[in-house]
Design a protein around this motif. Sequence first.
Motif, PDB file in Angstrom:
ATOM      1  N   LEU A 136       5.807   2.588  22.593  1.00 36.53           N
ATOM      2  CA  LEU A 136       4.830   3.665  22.635  1.00 36.53           C
ATOM      3  C   LEU A 136       5.204   4.862  21.747  1.00 36.53           C
ATOM      4  N   PRO A 137       6.429   5.378  21.808  1.00 41.18           N
ATOM      5  CA  PRO A 137       6.749   6.526  20.946  1.00 41.18           C
ATOM      6  C   PRO A 137       6.544   6.223  19.465  1.00 41.18           C
ATOM      7  N   ARG A 138       6.967   5.058  19.029  1.00 38.98           N
ATOM      8  CA  ARG A 138       6.818   4.685  17.626  1.00 38.98           C
ATOM      9  C   ARG A 138       5.350   4.556  17.247  1.00 38.98           C
ATOM     10  N   LEU A 139       4.558   3.933  18.126  1.00 49.34           N
ATOM     11  CA  LEU A 139       3.142   3.730  17.838  1.00 49.34           C
ATOM     12  C   LEU A 139       2.414   5.054  17.706  1.00 49.34           C
ATOM     13  N   LEU A 140       2.623   5.961  18.650  1.00 46.50           N
ATOM     14  CA  LEU A 140       1.966   7.271  18.587  1.00 46.50           C
ATOM     15  C   LEU A 140       2.414   8.057  17.359  1.00 46.50           C
ATOM     16  N   GLN A 141       3.691   7.968  17.039  1.00 50.38           N
ATOM     17  CA  GLN A 141       4.231   8.709  15.908  1.00 50.38           C
ATOM     18  C   GLN A 141       3.650   8.235  14.588  1.00 50.38           C
ATOM     19  N   ARG A 142       3.289   6.963  14.503  1.00 49.12           N
ATOM     20  CA  ARG A 142       2.847   6.384  13.241  1.00 49.12           C
ATOM     21  C   ARG A 142       1.333   6.319  13.094  1.00 49.12           C
ATOM     22  N   MET A 143       0.596   6.865  14.031  1.00 49.18           N
ATOM     23  CA  MET A 143      -0.861   6.860  13.934  1.00 49.18           C
ATOM     24  C   MET A 143      -1.348   8.031  13.097  1.00 49.18           C
ATOM     25  N   ARG A 144      -2.383   7.804  12.307  1.00 48.59           N
ATOM     26  CA  ARG A 144      -2.918   8.796  11.381  1.00 48.59           C
ATOM     27  C   ARG A 144      -4.448   8.795  11.436  1.00 48.59           C
ATOM     28  N   LEU A 145      -5.028   9.909  11.052  1.00 46.56           N
ATOM     29  CA  LEU A 145      -6.465   9.968  10.804  1.00 46.56           C
ATOM     30  C   LEU A 145      -6.672   9.907   9.298  1.00 46.56           C
ATOM     31  N   LYS A 146      -7.373   8.874   8.859  1.00 40.05           N
ATOM     32  CA  LYS A 146      -7.657   8.734   7.435  1.00 40.05           C
ATOM     33  C   LYS A 146      -9.162   8.607   7.266  1.00 40.05           C
ATOM     34  N   GLY A 147      -9.772   9.659   6.763  1.00 40.42           N
ATOM     35  CA  GLY A 147     -11.224   9.646   6.643  1.00 40.42           C
ATOM     36  C   GLY A 147     -11.864   9.507   8.007  1.00 40.42           C
ATOM     37  N   SER A 148     -12.683   8.497   8.177  1.00 35.40           N
ATOM     38  CA  SER A 148     -13.400   8.280   9.438  1.00 35.40           C
ATOM     39  C   SER A 148     -12.717   7.237  10.310  1.00 35.40           C
ATOM     40  N   HIS A 149     -11.431   6.992  10.049  1.00 35.21           N
ATOM     41  CA  HIS A 149     -10.735   5.948  10.794  1.00 35.21           C
ATOM     42  C   HIS A 149      -9.421   6.461  11.371  1.00 35.21           C
ATOM     43  N   LEU A 150      -9.114   5.991  12.578  1.00 29.38           N
ATOM     44  CA  LEU A 150      -7.784   6.139  13.132  1.00 29.38           C
ATOM     45  C   LEU A 150      -6.995   4.906  12.696  1.00 29.38           C
ATOM     46  N   VAL A 151      -5.868   5.115  12.041  1.00 28.26           N
ATOM     47  CA  VAL A 151      -5.087   4.005  11.496  1.00 28.26           C
ATOM     48  C   VAL A 151      -3.628   4.190  11.891  1.00 28.26           C
ATOM     49  N   VAL A 152      -2.836   3.186  11.586  1.00 28.70           N
ATOM     50  CA  VAL A 152      -1.389   3.293  11.741  1.00 28.70           C
ATOM     51  C   VAL A 152      -0.773   3.051  10.376  1.00 28.70           C
ATOM     52  N   ASP A 153       0.297   3.772  10.060  1.00 29.89           N
ATOM     53  CA  ASP A 153       0.907   3.548   8.760  1.00 29.89           C
ATOM     54  C   ASP A 153       1.769   2.291   8.808  1.00 29.89           C
ATOM     55  N   SER A 154       2.271   1.899   7.638  1.00 35.26           N
ATOM     56  CA  SER A 154       2.973   0.613   7.541  1.00 35.26           C
ATOM     57  C   SER A 154       4.192   0.556   8.445  1.00 35.26           C
ATOM     58  N   GLY A 155       4.799   1.719   8.725  1.00 34.33           N
ATOM     59  CA  GLY A 155       5.965   1.745   9.589  1.00 34.33           C
ATOM     60  C   GLY A 155       5.641   1.511  11.057  1.00 34.33           C
ATOM     61  N   GLY A 156       4.352   1.553  11.410  1.00 28.84           N
ATOM     62  CA  GLY A 156       3.955   1.341  12.800  1.00 28.84           C
ATOM     63  C   GLY A 156       3.345  -0.012  13.065  1.00 28.84           C
ATOM     64  N   ALA A 157       3.349  -0.894  12.041  1.00 29.39           N
ATOM     65  CA  ALA A 157       2.703  -2.203  12.194  1.00 29.39           C
ATOM     66  C   ALA A 157       3.352  -3.025  13.308  1.00 29.39           C
ATOM     67  N   GLN A 158       4.680  -2.992  13.392  1.00 31.97           N
ATOM     68  CA  GLN A 158       5.358  -3.766  14.427  1.00 31.97           C
ATOM     69  C   GLN A 158       5.060  -3.207  15.819  1.00 31.97           C
ATOM     70  N   ALA A 159       4.981  -1.888  15.928  1.00 33.97           N
ATOM     71  CA  ALA A 159       4.644  -1.285  17.224  1.00 33.97           C
ATOM     72  C   ALA A 159       3.233  -1.665  17.642  1.00 33.97           C
ATOM     73  N   ALA A 160       2.293  -1.691  16.676  1.00 33.89           N
ATOM     74  CA  ALA A 160       0.924  -2.106  16.975  1.00 33.89           C
ATOM     75  C   ALA A 160       0.884  -3.575  17.393  1.00 33.89           C
ATOM     76  N   THR A 161       1.693  -4.380  16.730  1.00 36.09           N
ATOM     77  CA  THR A 161       1.769  -5.800  17.085  1.00 36.09           C
ATOM     78  C   THR A 161       2.303  -5.973  18.501  1.00 36.09           C
TER      79      THR A 161
END
Length: 410
Positions: A176-201
Amino acid sequence: MMEIRDPIHGYVKVDEMAKAFIDTPQVQRLRWIKQLGLANLVYPGANHTRFEHSLGVYHLAGVLAEHLSLEKADTKKVKTSALLHDVGHGPLSHATEVALSSYLRKGHTDIGDILRKGEIKEVLDAHDLLPQEIQSLVKGDGPLGQVVSSEIDVDRMDYLMRDSHYTGVAYGVIDLPRLLQRMRLKGSHLVVDSGGAQAATSLLISRLLMHPSVYYHHVSRISESMVAAGIRSMIDDGVRKAEEIKAMDDMRLFTSMAEAGGYAGEMALMIKSRKLLKRAVYVGLEEIGGSRPKGAERRIAMEVAEEAGVDPEYVLVDNPQLPDAPEGDFLVLTAGDSKDYGDAGNNTSNARPLRDISPLVAMLEKAHQATWRFGIYAKAEERDRVEQAARRCLNIRKSALQHTLADLDG
Protein backbone atom coordinates in the motif's frame (compact mmCIF):
# COMPACT_ATOMS: atom_id res chain seq x y z
CA MET A 1 -9.48 16.75 14.66
CA MET A 2 -11.04 13.64 16.19
CA GLU A 3 -9.08 10.38 15.99
CA ILE A 4 -10.70 6.98 15.54
CA ARG A 5 -8.67 3.83 16.15
CA ASP A 6 -8.81 1.51 13.16
CA PRO A 7 -7.22 -1.98 13.14
CA ILE A 8 -6.07 -1.57 9.53
CA HIS A 9 -4.77 1.99 9.27
CA GLY A 10 -4.09 2.95 12.87
CA TYR A 11 -5.53 6.30 13.92
CA VAL A 12 -7.90 7.81 11.35
CA LYS A 13 -8.09 11.59 11.72
CA VAL A 14 -11.62 12.90 11.25
CA ASP A 15 -12.22 16.61 10.69
CA GLU A 16 -15.36 18.51 11.66
CA MET A 17 -16.99 18.08 8.26
CA ALA A 18 -16.45 14.31 8.27
CA LYS A 19 -17.70 14.09 11.86
CA ALA A 20 -20.90 15.84 10.80
CA PHE A 21 -21.42 13.28 8.03
CA ILE A 22 -20.60 10.39 10.37
CA ASP A 23 -23.26 11.56 12.82
CA THR A 24 -26.04 11.36 10.19
CA PRO A 25 -28.47 8.41 10.34
CA GLN A 26 -27.55 7.47 6.77
CA VAL A 27 -23.91 6.85 7.69
CA GLN A 28 -24.66 5.39 11.13
CA ARG A 29 -26.87 2.81 9.39
CA LEU A 30 -23.70 1.36 7.86
CA ARG A 31 -22.66 0.14 11.32
CA TRP A 32 -25.38 -2.51 10.97
CA ILE A 33 -24.55 -3.71 7.46
CA LYS A 34 -21.87 -6.38 7.24
CA GLN A 35 -19.17 -5.74 4.69
CA LEU A 36 -19.11 -9.36 3.51
CA GLY A 37 -22.78 -10.20 3.85
CA LEU A 38 -23.09 -13.79 5.06
CA ALA A 39 -19.40 -14.71 4.83
CA ASN A 40 -19.33 -15.04 8.63
CA LEU A 41 -21.02 -18.41 8.09
CA VAL A 42 -17.64 -19.48 6.72
CA TYR A 43 -15.25 -17.11 8.49
CA PRO A 44 -16.59 -16.32 11.99
CA GLY A 45 -14.44 -13.20 12.23
CA ALA A 46 -16.00 -11.60 9.14
CA ASN A 47 -18.33 -9.35 11.11
CA HIS A 48 -16.82 -6.04 10.03
CA THR A 49 -19.16 -3.46 8.58
CA ARG A 50 -19.59 -0.94 5.80
CA PHE A 51 -19.11 1.78 8.42
CA GLU A 52 -15.51 0.97 9.28
CA HIS A 53 -14.74 0.30 5.61
CA SER A 54 -16.05 3.77 4.75
CA LEU A 55 -13.77 5.28 7.39
CA GLY A 56 -10.85 3.41 5.88
CA VAL A 57 -11.63 4.62 2.37
CA TYR A 58 -11.98 8.17 3.70
CA HIS A 59 -8.54 7.88 5.32
CA LEU A 60 -6.83 6.53 2.19
CA ALA A 61 -8.52 9.17 0.03
CA GLY A 62 -7.04 11.83 2.28
CA VAL A 63 -3.57 10.28 2.11
CA LEU A 64 -3.70 10.05 -1.68
CA ALA A 65 -5.14 13.57 -2.05
CA GLU A 66 -2.25 14.95 -0.03
CA HIS A 67 0.27 13.00 -2.12
CA LEU A 68 -1.30 14.27 -5.34
CA SER A 69 -1.20 17.84 -3.97
CA LEU A 70 -4.88 18.38 -4.69
CA GLU A 71 -6.35 21.78 -4.00
CA LYS A 72 -8.27 22.14 -0.75
CA ALA A 73 -11.67 22.22 -2.48
CA ASP A 74 -10.91 19.09 -4.50
CA THR A 75 -9.58 17.30 -1.42
CA LYS A 76 -12.84 18.07 0.38
CA LYS A 77 -14.88 16.60 -2.48
CA VAL A 78 -12.75 13.47 -2.75
CA LYS A 79 -12.79 12.75 0.98
CA THR A 80 -16.55 13.34 1.18
CA SER A 81 -17.17 11.00 -1.75
CA ALA A 82 -14.97 8.35 -0.14
CA LEU A 83 -16.84 8.58 3.17
CA LEU A 84 -20.29 8.44 1.56
CA HIS A 85 -19.60 6.02 -1.29
CA ASP A 86 -21.42 3.10 0.38
CA VAL A 87 -24.52 4.80 1.81
CA GLY A 88 -26.56 3.31 -1.04
CA HIS A 89 -25.92 -0.29 -0.03
CA GLY A 90 -28.83 -2.49 0.93
CA PRO A 91 -28.74 -4.97 3.81
CA LEU A 92 -25.99 -7.61 3.71
CA SER A 93 -24.14 -5.49 1.14
CA HIS A 94 -23.82 -7.22 -2.23
CA ALA A 95 -25.75 -10.28 -1.03
CA THR A 96 -29.09 -8.56 -1.68
CA GLU A 97 -28.14 -6.38 -4.62
CA VAL A 98 -28.77 -8.98 -7.33
CA ALA A 99 -32.19 -9.87 -5.92
CA LEU A 100 -33.22 -6.22 -5.72
CA SER A 101 -31.87 -5.40 -9.18
CA SER A 102 -34.87 -7.15 -10.74
CA TYR A 103 -37.15 -4.57 -9.11
CA LEU A 104 -34.98 -1.44 -8.84
CA ARG A 105 -33.12 0.34 -11.60
CA LYS A 106 -30.59 1.94 -9.28
CA GLY A 107 -27.58 0.18 -7.83
CA HIS A 108 -25.64 0.94 -4.67
CA THR A 109 -23.56 3.68 -6.32
CA ASP A 110 -26.70 5.61 -7.32
CA ILE A 111 -26.87 7.74 -4.18
CA GLY A 112 -28.23 10.99 -5.64
CA ASP A 113 -31.59 10.64 -3.87
CA ILE A 114 -29.85 10.14 -0.51
CA LEU A 115 -27.60 13.15 -1.06
CA ARG A 116 -30.46 15.50 -1.98
CA LYS A 117 -32.47 15.24 1.21
CA GLY A 118 -32.30 14.87 4.95
CA GLU A 119 -29.32 15.24 7.23
CA ILE A 120 -26.69 14.52 4.58
CA LYS A 121 -28.05 17.31 2.39
CA GLU A 122 -27.82 19.68 5.36
CA VAL A 123 -24.15 18.84 5.89
CA LEU A 124 -23.40 19.18 2.18
CA ASP A 125 -25.03 22.61 2.13
CA ALA A 126 -23.14 23.70 5.24
CA HIS A 127 -19.83 22.93 3.53
CA ASP A 128 -20.70 24.25 0.06
CA LEU A 129 -20.75 20.81 -1.54
CA LEU A 130 -23.15 19.91 -4.35
CA PRO A 131 -24.93 16.53 -4.34
CA GLN A 132 -24.36 16.09 -8.07
CA GLU A 133 -20.62 16.59 -7.66
CA ILE A 134 -20.37 13.94 -4.95
CA GLN A 135 -22.55 11.54 -6.95
CA SER A 136 -20.30 12.04 -9.99
CA LEU A 137 -17.16 11.22 -8.02
CA VAL A 138 -18.76 8.14 -6.44
CA LYS A 139 -19.49 6.96 -9.98
CA GLY A 140 -15.81 7.40 -10.85
CA ASP A 141 -16.23 10.31 -13.24
CA GLY A 142 -13.13 12.33 -14.06
CA PRO A 143 -9.65 12.08 -12.54
CA LEU A 144 -10.89 12.90 -9.04
CA GLY A 145 -13.60 10.25 -9.28
CA GLN A 146 -10.96 7.68 -10.19
CA VAL A 147 -9.45 8.11 -6.73
CA VAL A 148 -12.68 6.64 -5.27
CA SER A 149 -13.88 4.38 -8.08
CA SER A 150 -11.62 3.01 -10.80
CA GLU A 151 -9.63 -0.06 -11.71
CA ILE A 152 -7.24 0.62 -8.82
CA ASP A 153 -8.82 2.90 -6.23
CA VAL A 154 -8.81 3.54 -2.50
CA ASP A 155 -12.03 1.54 -2.13
CA ARG A 156 -10.35 -1.62 -3.42
CA MET A 157 -7.21 -0.99 -1.40
CA ASP A 158 -9.16 -0.82 1.85
CA TYR A 159 -11.57 -3.70 1.34
CA LEU A 160 -8.87 -6.15 0.29
CA MET A 161 -6.78 -5.42 3.37
CA ARG A 162 -9.79 -5.25 5.69
CA ASP A 163 -11.49 -8.39 4.39
CA SER A 164 -8.23 -10.32 4.61
CA HIS A 165 -7.70 -9.16 8.19
CA TYR A 166 -11.15 -10.11 9.45
CA THR A 167 -11.48 -13.41 7.60
CA GLY A 168 -7.95 -14.49 8.48
CA VAL A 169 -7.31 -15.30 4.82
CA ALA A 170 -3.78 -14.03 4.23
CA TYR A 171 -4.24 -13.04 0.59
CA GLY A 172 -5.06 -9.34 1.02
CA VAL A 173 -1.43 -8.28 1.28
CA ILE A 174 -0.64 -5.34 -0.97
CA ASP A 175 2.26 -2.88 -0.97
CA LEU A 176 0.00 0.00 0.00
CA PRO A 177 2.63 2.67 0.83
CA ARG A 178 4.46 2.06 -2.44
CA LEU A 179 1.24 2.07 -4.48
CA LEU A 180 -0.02 5.34 -3.01
CA GLN A 181 3.39 6.95 -3.35
CA ARG A 182 3.63 6.07 -7.04
CA MET A 183 0.17 7.22 -8.13
CA ARG A 184 -0.06 10.35 -10.29
CA LEU A 185 -2.66 12.51 -11.99
CA LYS A 186 -1.83 12.80 -15.67
CA GLY A 187 -4.34 14.80 -17.65
CA SER A 188 -7.74 13.20 -17.14
CA HIS A 189 -6.35 9.95 -15.76
CA LEU A 190 -5.18 8.60 -12.44
CA VAL A 191 -2.10 6.51 -13.26
CA VAL A 192 0.82 4.83 -11.55
CA ASP A 193 4.39 5.46 -12.60
CA SER A 194 6.68 2.66 -13.74
CA GLY A 195 8.08 2.25 -10.24
CA GLY A 196 4.62 1.34 -8.93
CA ALA A 197 3.79 -1.36 -11.48
CA GLN A 198 4.71 -4.19 -9.11
CA ALA A 199 2.66 -2.67 -6.29
CA ALA A 200 -0.33 -2.39 -8.65
CA THR A 201 0.18 -6.00 -9.68
CA SER A 202 0.15 -7.04 -6.02
CA LEU A 203 -3.35 -5.57 -5.69
CA LEU A 204 -4.57 -7.58 -8.67
CA ILE A 205 -3.01 -10.76 -7.32
CA SER A 206 -4.65 -10.14 -3.96
CA ARG A 207 -8.14 -9.71 -5.43
CA LEU A 208 -7.82 -12.74 -7.68
CA LEU A 209 -6.83 -14.89 -4.70
CA MET A 210 -9.54 -13.47 -2.45
CA HIS A 211 -12.23 -14.00 -5.08
CA PRO A 212 -12.66 -17.80 -4.83
CA SER A 213 -11.54 -18.05 -1.20
CA VAL A 214 -13.80 -15.37 0.27
CA TYR A 215 -16.06 -13.47 -2.11
CA TYR A 216 -17.27 -16.55 -4.02
CA HIS A 217 -16.90 -19.24 -1.38
CA HIS A 218 -19.64 -21.78 -1.99
CA VAL A 219 -21.22 -21.35 1.48
CA SER A 220 -21.51 -17.62 0.85
CA ARG A 221 -23.01 -18.25 -2.58
CA ILE A 222 -25.58 -20.71 -1.21
CA SER A 223 -26.65 -18.53 1.72
CA GLU A 224 -26.85 -15.45 -0.50
CA SER A 225 -29.00 -17.36 -3.00
CA MET A 226 -31.30 -18.36 -0.15
CA VAL A 227 -31.68 -14.83 1.21
CA ALA A 228 -32.28 -13.55 -2.33
CA ALA A 229 -35.03 -16.14 -2.82
CA GLY A 230 -36.64 -15.04 0.45
CA ILE A 231 -36.51 -11.39 -0.60
CA ARG A 232 -38.11 -12.13 -3.98
CA SER A 233 -40.83 -14.06 -2.18
CA MET A 234 -41.65 -11.11 0.09
CA ILE A 235 -41.75 -8.67 -2.83
CA ASP A 236 -43.75 -10.92 -5.17
CA ASP A 237 -46.26 -11.70 -2.40
CA GLY A 238 -46.71 -8.00 -1.68
CA VAL A 239 -45.38 -8.27 1.87
CA ARG A 240 -42.62 -5.72 1.31
CA LYS A 241 -41.63 -3.30 -1.41
CA ALA A 242 -38.16 -3.46 -2.93
CA GLU A 243 -37.48 0.14 -1.86
CA GLU A 244 -38.33 -0.73 1.75
CA ILE A 245 -35.98 -3.71 1.77
CA LYS A 246 -33.09 -1.72 0.31
CA ALA A 247 -33.40 0.84 3.12
CA MET A 248 -33.15 -1.84 5.82
CA ASP A 249 -30.07 -2.93 7.73
CA ASP A 250 -29.13 -6.58 8.29
CA MET A 251 -31.08 -7.07 11.51
CA ARG A 252 -34.21 -5.47 10.13
CA LEU A 253 -34.06 -7.66 7.03
CA PHE A 254 -33.98 -10.90 9.00
CA THR A 255 -36.72 -9.62 11.31
CA SER A 256 -38.88 -8.79 8.29
CA MET A 257 -38.30 -12.20 6.75
CA ALA A 258 -39.23 -13.89 10.02
CA GLU A 259 -42.36 -11.72 10.38
CA ALA A 260 -43.37 -12.52 6.80
CA GLY A 261 -43.42 -16.22 7.66
CA GLY A 262 -43.92 -18.79 4.94
CA TYR A 263 -41.08 -19.30 2.51
CA ALA A 264 -39.20 -16.11 3.44
CA GLY A 265 -39.37 -16.98 7.12
CA GLU A 266 -38.15 -20.50 6.42
CA MET A 267 -35.16 -19.19 4.46
CA ALA A 268 -34.28 -16.81 7.29
CA LEU A 269 -34.49 -19.58 9.89
CA MET A 270 -32.37 -21.95 7.78
CA ILE A 271 -29.68 -19.30 7.36
CA LYS A 272 -29.67 -18.28 11.02
CA SER A 273 -29.35 -21.91 12.13
CA ARG A 274 -26.90 -22.66 9.27
CA LYS A 275 -29.11 -25.42 7.88
CA LEU A 276 -28.27 -24.52 4.31
CA LEU A 277 -29.13 -26.04 0.99
CA LYS A 278 -26.40 -28.20 -0.55
CA ARG A 279 -24.52 -28.16 -3.82
CA ALA A 280 -26.19 -30.43 -6.35
CA VAL A 281 -24.17 -28.89 -9.16
CA TYR A 282 -21.08 -26.74 -8.79
CA VAL A 283 -19.07 -26.64 -12.00
CA GLY A 284 -16.79 -24.40 -14.03
CA LEU A 285 -17.03 -23.32 -17.64
CA GLU A 286 -15.33 -26.43 -18.94
CA GLU A 287 -18.07 -28.72 -17.63
CA ILE A 288 -20.87 -26.70 -19.25
CA GLY A 289 -19.47 -26.21 -22.72
CA GLY A 290 -17.33 -23.12 -22.19
CA SER A 291 -20.05 -20.49 -21.66
CA ARG A 292 -22.65 -19.46 -19.07
CA PRO A 293 -26.00 -21.25 -19.35
CA LYS A 294 -28.51 -19.05 -21.13
CA GLY A 295 -31.89 -18.19 -19.71
CA ALA A 296 -33.31 -16.79 -16.49
CA GLU A 297 -32.28 -18.54 -13.29
CA ARG A 298 -35.91 -19.14 -12.29
CA ARG A 299 -36.68 -20.77 -15.63
CA ILE A 300 -33.68 -23.07 -15.30
CA ALA A 301 -34.72 -23.95 -11.75
CA MET A 302 -38.28 -24.79 -12.86
CA GLU A 303 -37.00 -27.00 -15.67
CA VAL A 304 -34.57 -28.87 -13.44
CA ALA A 305 -37.10 -29.24 -10.60
CA GLU A 306 -39.73 -30.62 -12.96
CA GLU A 307 -37.25 -33.12 -14.36
CA ALA A 308 -36.21 -34.14 -10.83
CA GLY A 309 -39.77 -34.24 -9.48
CA VAL A 310 -39.09 -31.83 -6.61
CA ASP A 311 -40.50 -28.52 -5.38
CA PRO A 312 -38.93 -25.75 -7.50
CA GLU A 313 -38.84 -23.40 -4.50
CA TYR A 314 -36.01 -25.52 -3.10
CA VAL A 315 -33.96 -25.61 -6.28
CA LEU A 316 -31.90 -22.44 -6.48
CA VAL A 317 -29.79 -21.62 -9.53
CA ASP A 318 -26.68 -19.49 -9.13
CA ASN A 319 -25.46 -18.26 -12.51
CA PRO A 320 -23.20 -15.27 -11.73
CA GLN A 321 -21.55 -13.01 -14.26
CA LEU A 322 -18.14 -14.11 -15.40
CA PRO A 323 -15.42 -12.51 -13.26
CA ASP A 324 -13.36 -9.72 -14.73
CA ALA A 325 -10.05 -8.15 -13.81
CA PRO A 326 -10.37 -4.44 -14.61
CA GLU A 327 -7.08 -3.72 -12.82
CA GLY A 328 -5.34 -4.81 -16.02
CA ASP A 329 -6.71 -1.68 -17.72
CA PHE A 330 -5.08 0.67 -15.21
CA LEU A 331 -2.56 2.92 -16.91
CA VAL A 332 1.13 2.74 -16.08
CA LEU A 333 3.52 5.46 -17.17
CA THR A 334 6.57 4.18 -18.98
CA ALA A 335 10.00 4.98 -17.55
CA GLY A 336 10.54 7.92 -19.89
CA ASP A 337 7.28 9.57 -18.86
CA SER A 338 7.20 8.87 -15.13
CA LYS A 339 8.50 12.30 -14.09
CA ASP A 340 5.66 14.13 -15.80
CA TYR A 341 3.27 14.36 -12.85
CA GLY A 342 1.25 17.42 -13.64
CA ASP A 343 0.39 17.41 -17.32
CA ALA A 344 -2.63 19.68 -17.66
CA GLY A 345 -3.51 18.13 -21.00
CA ASN A 346 -4.81 14.71 -21.84
CA ASN A 347 -1.65 13.15 -23.22
CA THR A 348 -1.28 9.58 -22.04
CA SER A 349 0.51 8.35 -25.16
CA ASN A 350 3.37 7.07 -23.02
CA ALA A 351 1.07 5.24 -20.64
CA ARG A 352 0.22 1.59 -21.19
CA PRO A 353 -2.28 -0.78 -19.54
CA LEU A 354 -0.89 -2.73 -16.61
CA ARG A 355 -1.38 -6.03 -18.48
CA ASP A 356 1.01 -4.81 -21.19
CA ILE A 357 3.64 -3.92 -18.60
CA SER A 358 3.36 -7.08 -16.52
CA PRO A 359 3.08 -10.48 -18.28
CA LEU A 360 1.93 -11.87 -14.93
CA VAL A 361 -1.23 -9.73 -15.07
CA ALA A 362 -2.24 -11.15 -18.45
CA MET A 363 -1.84 -14.70 -17.13
CA LEU A 364 -3.78 -13.92 -13.97
CA GLU A 365 -6.68 -12.48 -15.97
CA LYS A 366 -7.03 -15.75 -17.83
CA ALA A 367 -6.73 -17.73 -14.61
CA HIS A 368 -9.50 -15.61 -13.06
CA GLN A 369 -12.04 -17.14 -15.45
CA ALA A 370 -11.23 -20.56 -14.01
CA THR A 371 -12.54 -19.50 -10.59
CA TRP A 372 -16.09 -19.01 -11.92
CA ARG A 373 -18.68 -21.57 -10.83
CA PHE A 374 -22.25 -22.32 -11.91
CA GLY A 375 -24.26 -23.67 -9.01
CA ILE A 376 -27.55 -25.43 -8.42
CA TYR A 377 -28.48 -25.86 -4.77
CA ALA A 378 -31.03 -28.25 -3.29
CA LYS A 379 -32.10 -29.99 -0.11
CA ALA A 380 -29.61 -32.61 1.08
CA GLU A 381 -32.08 -35.45 0.57
CA GLU A 382 -32.87 -34.28 -2.97
CA ARG A 383 -29.33 -33.43 -4.03
CA ASP A 384 -28.70 -36.55 -6.15
CA ARG A 385 -31.97 -36.31 -8.05
CA VAL A 386 -31.45 -32.63 -8.77
CA GLU A 387 -27.87 -33.23 -9.88
CA GLN A 388 -28.92 -35.95 -12.33
CA ALA A 389 -31.81 -33.86 -13.66
CA ALA A 390 -29.54 -30.85 -14.15
CA ARG A 391 -27.03 -32.91 -16.11
CA ARG A 392 -29.78 -34.08 -18.41
CA CYS A 393 -31.39 -30.65 -18.84
CA LEU A 394 -28.22 -28.61 -19.20
CA ASN A 395 -25.84 -31.19 -20.65
CA ILE A 396 -23.41 -30.79 -17.78
CA ARG A 397 -20.38 -33.04 -17.92
CA LYS A 398 -19.68 -34.73 -14.61
CA SER A 399 -16.26 -33.83 -13.30
CA ALA A 400 -14.06 -35.24 -10.56
CA LEU A 401 -15.19 -32.33 -8.37
CA GLN A 402 -18.82 -33.33 -8.82
CA HIS A 403 -18.17 -36.78 -7.38
CA THR A 404 -16.90 -35.29 -4.13
CA LEU A 405 -19.62 -32.72 -3.37
CA ALA A 406 -21.56 -34.99 -1.03
CA ASP A 407 -18.44 -35.66 1.02
CA LEU A 408 -17.42 -31.99 1.07
CA ASP A 409 -20.83 -30.73 2.15
CA GLY A 410 -21.37 -33.47 4.72
